[in-house]
Design an enzyme around this catalytic site. Sequence first.
Site, mmCIF file in Angstrom:
data_model
loop_
_atom_site.group_PDB
_atom_site.id
_atom_site.type_symbol
_atom_site.label_atom_id
_atom_site.label_comp_id
_atom_site.label_asym_id
_atom_site.label_seq_id
_atom_site.Cartn_x
_atom_site.Cartn_y
_atom_site.Cartn_z
ATOM 1 N N TYR A 37 0.845 -1.204 0.000
ATOM 2 C CA TYR A 37 0.000 0.000 0.000
ATOM 3 C C TYR A 37 0.880 1.254 0.000
ATOM 4 O O TYR A 37 0.676 2.173 -0.799
ATOM 5 C CB TYR A 37 -0.933 0.014 1.212
ATOM 6 C CG TYR A 37 -1.671 1.316 1.358
ATOM 7 C CD1 TYR A 37 -2.810 1.576 0.598
ATOM 8 C CD2 TYR A 37 -1.220 2.308 2.229
ATOM 9 C CE1 TYR A 37 -3.485 2.778 0.705
ATOM 10 C CE2 TYR A 37 -1.888 3.507 2.344
ATOM 11 C CZ TYR A 37 -3.014 3.742 1.580
ATOM 12 O OH TYR A 37 -3.669 4.945 1.693
ATOM 13 N N LYS A 88 1.241 4.236 -2.863
ATOM 14 C CA LYS A 88 1.020 5.663 -2.616
ATOM 15 C C LYS A 88 2.269 6.482 -2.968
ATOM 16 O O LYS A 88 2.163 7.617 -3.421
ATOM 17 C CB LYS A 88 0.577 5.904 -1.172
ATOM 18 C CG LYS A 88 -0.848 5.445 -0.930
ATOM 19 C CD LYS A 88 -1.802 6.115 -1.912
ATOM 20 C CE LYS A 88 -3.238 5.791 -1.675
ATOM 21 N NZ LYS A 88 -4.152 6.546 -2.543
#
Length: 189
Positions: free
Chosen positions: A57, A61
């Site tokens: 994750y 990002k």
Amino acid sequence: MGTNMLGHFALTGLLLDSLGRAGAPRVINISSITHKNVHLDFDDLMSRHAYQANRAYNRSKLATTVFGLELDRRLRAADSPILSVLAHPGMSRSNLNPRALQDRGRFERLMARTILLALQSPSAQGALPQLYAATAPGVRGGQFFGPSGFKKIRGRGVKAAHPGAEAAAPKTGQRLWTEAEQLTGVTYL
């Protein structure tokens, strides 16, 4: 990576001509403060080896932030009217947080929830930086916005944020762009 960055890369490329004909067009990429906690692994961009959910994750990002900044550089070089702007919600309540804690022990989940309740903003406050990036007058391409409060993880206002050094590096942007073109089959700018 596919959901948080590559899909956005492809969609932006496919809509770029239409966006260029719109009045005051902007592309807003949603980053996370966690983008500063990792490095991109170009040998395993899709996290096929040694997958860890939080790391994947955070890397996605970081890639989203790199993409937004590289898009800005390319739009300016092409003298495009489109602005590429970034925002992050800080730590805001969402349905992602309980899922992120699922594989933790009971005590660890309880402690994390207690800490998160103290640090997280309501989701409406977390949306403010994105809304600001999308609608505020005077916003320039390449700007990055986040919450104005405590350690930029929460707050009732919006403040300029700073991307991590890796996210802002033009060489990283160029390399990620090339990888994204190959992975999506979409080329532009």
